[in-house]
Design a protein around this motif. Structure first.
Motif, PDB file in Angstrom:
ATOM      1  N   ASP A 132     -16.369 -26.501 -34.974  1.00 55.29           N
ATOM      2  CA  ASP A 132     -15.124 -25.953 -34.445  1.00 55.29           C
ATOM      3  C   ASP A 132     -14.916 -24.565 -35.055  1.00 55.29           C
ATOM      4  N   VAL A 133     -15.258 -23.536 -34.299  1.00 53.40           N
ATOM      5  CA  VAL A 133     -15.271 -22.158 -34.793  1.00 53.40           C
ATOM      6  C   VAL A 133     -14.270 -21.317 -34.015  1.00 53.40           C
ATOM      7  N   THR A 134     -13.511 -20.484 -34.737  1.00 54.34           N
ATOM      8  CA  THR A 134     -12.622 -19.495 -34.127  1.00 54.34           C
ATOM      9  C   THR A 134     -12.987 -18.118 -34.660  1.00 54.34           C
ATOM     10  N   VAL A 135     -13.130 -17.154 -33.774  1.00 54.64           N
ATOM     11  CA  VAL A 135     -13.449 -15.783 -34.163  1.00 54.64           C
ATOM     12  C   VAL A 135     -12.307 -14.874 -33.724  1.00 54.64           C
ATOM     13  N   LEU A 136     -11.774 -14.109 -34.678  1.00 56.86           N
ATOM     14  CA  LEU A 136     -10.743 -13.122 -34.388  1.00 56.86           C
ATOM     15  C   LEU A 136     -11.377 -11.739 -34.361  1.00 56.86           C
ATOM     16  N   ALA A 176     -24.633 -33.173 -46.624  1.00 54.86           N
ATOM     17  CA  ALA A 176     -25.369 -32.834 -45.407  1.00 54.86           C
ATOM     18  C   ALA A 176     -24.398 -32.606 -44.263  1.00 54.86           C
ATOM     19  N   ARG A 177     -24.903 -31.950 -43.223  1.00 56.79           N
ATOM     20  CA  ARG A 177     -24.155 -31.854 -41.977  1.00 56.79           C
ATOM     21  C   ARG A 177     -25.143 -31.795 -40.816  1.00 56.79           C
ATOM     22  N   SER A 178     -24.694 -32.213 -39.654  1.00 60.04           N
ATOM     23  CA  SER A 178     -25.533 -32.168 -38.459  1.00 60.04           C
ATOM     24  C   SER A 178     -24.626 -32.056 -37.245  1.00 60.04           C
ATOM     25  N   GLY A 179     -25.192 -31.544 -36.163  1.00 58.89           N
ATOM     26  CA  GLY A 179     -24.401 -31.382 -34.957  1.00 58.89           C
ATOM     27  C   GLY A 179     -25.282 -31.159 -33.749  1.00 58.89           C
ATOM     28  N   ARG A 195     -14.463 -35.376 -52.621  1.00 54.74           N
ATOM     29  CA  ARG A 195     -15.623 -35.556 -51.750  1.00 54.74           C
ATOM     30  C   ARG A 195     -15.142 -35.792 -50.311  1.00 54.74           C
ATOM     31  N   LEU A 196     -15.715 -35.037 -49.407  1.00 60.51           N
ATOM     32  CA  LEU A 196     -15.304 -35.081 -48.003  1.00 60.51           C
ATOM     33  C   LEU A 196     -16.327 -35.823 -47.155  1.00 60.51           C
ATOM     34  N   ARG A 197     -15.806 -36.601 -46.199  1.00 63.61           N
ATOM     35  CA  ARG A 197     -16.609 -37.151 -45.117  1.00 63.61           C
ATOM     36  C   ARG A 197     -15.853 -36.906 -43.831  1.00 63.61           C
ATOM     37  N   GLY A 198     -16.525 -36.309 -42.840  1.00 63.61           N
ATOM     38  CA  GLY A 198     -15.810 -36.022 -41.610  1.00 63.61           C
ATOM     39  C   GLY A 198     -16.711 -35.988 -40.404  1.00 63.61           C
ATOM     40  N   TYR A 199     -16.092 -36.138 -39.234  1.00 64.71           N
ATOM     41  CA  TYR A 199     -16.815 -35.960 -37.984  1.00 64.71           C
ATOM     42  C   TYR A 199     -15.843 -35.453 -36.940  1.00 64.71           C
ATOM     43  N   GLU A 200     -16.391 -34.879 -35.880  1.00 65.88           N
ATOM     44  CA  GLU A 200     -15.561 -34.269 -34.850  1.00 65.88           C
ATOM     45  C   GLU A 200     -16.325 -34.210 -33.535  1.00 65.88           C
ATOM     46  N   ALA A 201     -15.611 -34.031 -32.452  1.00 70.88           N
ATOM     47  CA  ALA A 201     -16.200 -33.837 -31.132  1.00 70.88           C
ATOM     48  C   ALA A 201     -15.299 -32.884 -30.359  1.00 70.88           C
ATOM     49  N   GLY A 202     -15.920 -32.044 -29.532  1.00 75.83           N
ATOM     50  CA  GLY A 202     -15.123 -31.045 -28.839  1.00 75.83           C
ATOM     51  C   GLY A 202     -15.695 -30.673 -27.492  1.00 75.83           C
ATOM     52  N   ILE A 203     -14.885 -29.961 -26.734  1.00 75.87           N
ATOM     53  CA  ILE A 203     -15.252 -29.484 -25.418  1.00 75.87           C
ATOM     54  C   ILE A 203     -14.842 -28.024 -25.292  1.00 75.87           C
ATOM     55  N   GLU A 204     -15.732 -27.216 -24.733  1.00 73.82           N
ATOM     56  CA  GLU A 204     -15.460 -25.802 -24.482  1.00 73.82           C
ATOM     57  C   GLU A 204     -15.567 -25.568 -22.982  1.00 73.82           C
ATOM     58  N   LEU A 212     -20.038 -23.179 -17.233  1.00 77.33           N
ATOM     59  CA  LEU A 212     -18.613 -23.502 -17.301  1.00 77.33           C
ATOM     60  C   LEU A 212     -18.262 -24.402 -18.468  1.00 77.33           C
ATOM     61  N   LEU A 213     -19.194 -25.293 -18.859  1.00 76.74           N
ATOM     62  CA  LEU A 213     -18.831 -26.386 -19.753  1.00 76.74           C
ATOM     63  C   LEU A 213     -19.853 -26.570 -20.864  1.00 76.74           C
ATOM     64  N   SER A 214     -19.352 -26.757 -22.099  1.00 71.44           N
ATOM     65  CA  SER A 214     -20.182 -27.140 -23.244  1.00 71.44           C
ATOM     66  C   SER A 214     -19.505 -28.290 -23.969  1.00 71.44           C
ATOM     67  N   LEU A 215     -20.313 -29.249 -24.404  1.00 67.47           N
ATOM     68  CA  LEU A 215     -19.829 -30.370 -25.202  1.00 67.47           C
ATOM     69  C   LEU A 215     -20.505 -30.318 -26.560  1.00 67.47           C
ATOM     70  N   ARG A 216     -19.801 -30.736 -27.598  1.00 66.87           N
ATOM     71  CA  ARG A 216     -20.348 -30.651 -28.954  1.00 66.87           C
ATOM     72  C   ARG A 216     -19.862 -31.823 -29.793  1.00 66.87           C
ATOM     73  N   ALA A 217     -20.628 -32.123 -30.834  1.00 66.97           N
ATOM     74  CA  ALA A 217     -20.250 -33.156 -31.799  1.00 66.97           C
ATOM     75  C   ALA A 217     -20.905 -32.814 -33.128  1.00 66.97           C
ATOM     76  N   ALA A 218     -20.264 -33.190 -34.218  1.00 63.24           N
ATOM     77  CA  ALA A 218     -20.781 -32.862 -35.553  1.00 63.24           C
ATOM     78  C   ALA A 218     -20.267 -33.863 -36.567  1.00 63.24           C
ATOM     79  N   ALA A 219     -21.029 -34.011 -37.653  1.00 62.15           N
ATOM     80  CA  ALA A 219     -20.629 -34.828 -38.800  1.00 62.15           C
ATOM     81  C   ALA A 219     -21.052 -34.090 -40.058  1.00 62.15           C
ATOM     82  N   TYR A 220     -20.323 -34.325 -41.157  1.00 56.70           N
ATOM     83  CA  TYR A 220     -20.596 -33.552 -42.371  1.00 56.70           C
ATOM     84  C   TYR A 220     -19.978 -34.234 -43.582  1.00 56.70           C
TER      85      TYR A 220
END
Length: 674
Positions: free
Chosen positions: A52-56, A432-435, A483-492, A443-451
């Motif tokens: 999940d990246v935002t660029v200004l 570790a992290r992976s995605g 210590r962090l454990r997380g995962y996410e999924a997104g749509i662009e 038009l469409l991109s789907l993404r998922a990641a864990a870290y």
């Protein structure tokens, strides 16, 4: 340490002069291919969109209503400071920044980099926001989730990467001078001339003002004071080619920031200097080698809220950090981008403070506390492109140490009242992290990641107790790393080149989270709670439709503490200072070149001051505005308005004793661009 602090900028400027005086090692024939230097690091890999990246961009960065970096970052979904105050009206140690509602105390859980260099204070963990002038930047990249790559141990909630601007963005000169309605002034000047095949960037900024009343009218006493501030910063960079594929970047930054909060004499200061040298190679074997040294200091005077006399003088908190990284990207084929790297950061910090008697006005004790920390990391990450899919996976191993911790106190006679040394600790941590990104169509991109990720407790959390009268917060030298454990999924979604929409769902769990836990009335201690669990949605929308543009963001987060045993009363409660909802929307109009008219609406939901959810910070919605109007030639008129509806922003609430944030504030000035 004082010698090394004062030597840093001198040595940096000497190095910059040598670079500029040296000719580039390149073919100077008329037929030679032009050498292009960027002043940036290596490009991000193709799998960056897996997270999940935002660029200004620069236009967004340089057109905020306050002209301050924290105001710019507030437009990013999930960005949060510990308190709602900005860097004109808060104690510097409260300037911790985080993402994804993983707050709970004032330390930063996000890694903030300036041209690859970590800028967080090694002792307290706060960010020197007033030193980070938006006019010097070309872009800001915010990546949420557990860190990877260099200095990843500081990035349990994400990374905020600031990149300096060059000649193409700044030109020969960008300068401005503004005056606020209370007599405040903000003056800055930045130049970036080309010199041969390279360039130099030099910049200075000075902000000062008597400030506003943070104390509500009905709580003011003769000793009450406005939030006065006086800060300056200066930066110098030189970028030059060594060959047609290798460039050298040398940078220096120095700053000083002074503030008064709530009472006369309650003065704080924050200062620092840093220098860095970086080699970037863009040939077949790409590489990025960076080394830096950084010194900071902090002082603070605490005034009694009952007797209105000095009760504590935090005379100095000198810190020193040295470190660097080396990363190489071998040519492993067009389908892969492989990163192999190592980094090192070594820090030390010590506090000197004197408590005072409000009766005699004399010191009652002399205290020192501090220690050392280090982190050595090895990392590898590979991005693999397979048609419309891009996969990424990385691993990072860290050897960390916490050493030489101590707390010593002498009484008024000079006799030893306490002399405690704490056991050294060290360990290895592997994360570790992976995605994956599926570019289903244009038009469409789907993404998922864990870290996963890790953050060491700061020296402040480990060894320094503090008082925000009447609440005492004890340190805890036994704190474990978070210590962090997380995962996410997104749509662009990109309906067109001019419109982009993004939605991310995430679930992050920060185990052994460091929090200020209530033990008794007016007594807290820093402790590891079982976890902070943050689940939520982050959304953004961006559109550029001719003369009109829109940028919007929203973060909705269900953040709760998992706690048991003696902390069971905290279970299910929201961490302090964390809102459920935060949103921002900016609508801008550029009717012709050189013009920009913009309005920004921000909303921050209800927050709690304490871990017991007893003291409320009400929700607040504010309106800001910005106008840039050409006057002819190289001059433009700047008009800015902060909190135009004059909303009451409660930034602190301890049993009804409150501090307020910025009231309506108007600015006017002139900008010069060459």
């Amino acid at each position: 340490m004082s010698r090394s602090v004062s030597a840093l900028p001198v040595s940096t400027f000497a190095l910059l002069s040598c670079l500029l005086a040296s000719p580039a090692v390149a073919d100077e024939s008329a037929d030679a291919e032009a050498i292009v230097v960027t002043g940036h690091g290596l490009a991000e890999g193709p799998a960056e969109p897996a997270y999940d990246v935002t660029v200004l961009d620069r236009e967004q960065i340089t057109s905020s209503a306050s002209g301050r970096i924290e105001d710019v970052l507030t437009s990013v979904a999930g960005f949060q400071q510990f308190r709602r105050s900005d860097s004109r009206s808060s104690n510097p140690t409260a300037q911790g920044v985080t993402l994804r509602a993983l707050g709970g105390n004032a330390s930063s859980r996000a890694l903030v980099l300036l041209d690859g260099v970590p800028v967080g204070n090694p002792f307290f963990g706060h960010i020197p926001l007033s030193a980070l002038n938006p006019q010097r930047l070309s872009s800001i990249r915010v990546t949420r989730g557990g860190g990877m790559g260099a200095f990843g141990t500081g990035a349990v909630s994400g990374t905020i990467d600031l990149t300096s601007a060059g000649p193409d963005e700044i030109g020969s000169l960008q300068a401005s001078a503004l005056v606020g309605q209370r007599g405040e002034t903000q003056v800055s000047a930045t130049t970036a001339p080309r010199l041969g095949d390279g360039f130099v960037m030099a910049s200075v900024q000075w902000d000062r003002g008597k400030g506003f009343w943070t104390t509500p009218r009905d709580e003011r006493v003769p000793a009450s004071a406005r939030a006065a501030y006086d800060s300056w910063s200066t930066a110098l960079r030189a970028v030059a080619p060594l060959t047609d594929t290798v460039e050298v970047q040398a940078s220096g930054l120095a700053y000083d920031d002074n503030r008064t909060l709530r009472f006369e004499g309650a003065d704080s200061s924050s200062s620092g200097q840093q220098a860095s040298l970086r080699l970037v190679g863009r040939g077949d074997w790409q590489f990025d080698i960076l080394g830096y040294a950084q010194a900071q200091n902090f002082s603070n005077v605490v005034i009694s809220s009952s007797r209105f006399k000095k009760v504590l003088d935090q005379a100095k908190t000198p810190t020193l950090a040295v470190g660097g990284k080396a990363e190489v990207r071998p040519p492993v084929g067009d389908a892969h981008v492989l990163r192999l790297g190592a980094d090192l950061r070594v820090t030390e910090g010590h506090l000197v403070e004197l408590p005072y008697s409000t009766v005699s006005g004399q010191p009652t004790a002399f205290r020192r506390a501090g220690g050392d920390q280090s982190d050595f990391g090895l990392y590898a990450e590979d991005d693999w492109t397979m048609g419309s899919f891009v996969l990424t996976a990385g691993v990072r191993a860290d050897r960390w140490t916490i050493r030489n911790g101590f707390y010593r106190e002498l009484d008024a006679t000079g006799a030893v009242a306490e002399n405690t040394t704490f056991a050294d600790r060290s360990d290895w941590s592997v994360n570790a992290r992976s995605g994956v990104v599926w570019n289903a169509s244009n038009l469409l991109s789907l993404r998922a990641a864990a870290y996963t990720g890790i953050r060491l407790p700061t020296l402040n959390e480990l060894y320094r107790p503090f008082v925000v009268f009447p609440v005492v917060t004890q340190a805890n030298a036994a704190l474990k790393p978070e210590r962090l454990r997380g995962y996410e999924a997104g749509i662009e979604v990109h309906p067109s080149d001019a419109v982009s929409l993004s939605l991310t769902a995430f679930d992050n769990k920060l185990k052994d989270a460091v929090a200020n836990v209530t033990l008794d009335t007016n007594l807290r201690q820093r402790q590891n709670v079982d976890a902070i669990r943050a689940r939520g949605l982050e959304a953004s929308a961006n559109a550029s439709l001719g003369e009109v543009s829109f940028n919007g963001s929203l973060a909705w987060t269900d953040s709760k503490m998992d706690a048991s045993g003696t902390q069971a009363a905290l279970d299910g409660k929201r961490p302090p200072q964390v809102p459920k909802l935060a949103a921002s929307a900016t609508l801008a109009w550029a009717p012709r070149p050189g013009w920009r008219l913009a309005a920004t609406v921000r909303h921050v939901g209800k927050q709690y001051e304490d871990d017991q959810e007893t003291d409320v910070l009400p929700a607040v919605t504010t309106l800001d505005a910005y106008a840039l109007v050409p006057l002819g030639g190289t001059f433009s008129l700047i008009l800015r308005g902060e909190n135009l509806t004059d909303e009451t922003i409660v930034t602190r609430n301890q049993a009804g004793s409150m501090d307020y944030g910025l009231p309506r504030t108007l600015w006017a000035g002139i900008q010069v661009g060459l």
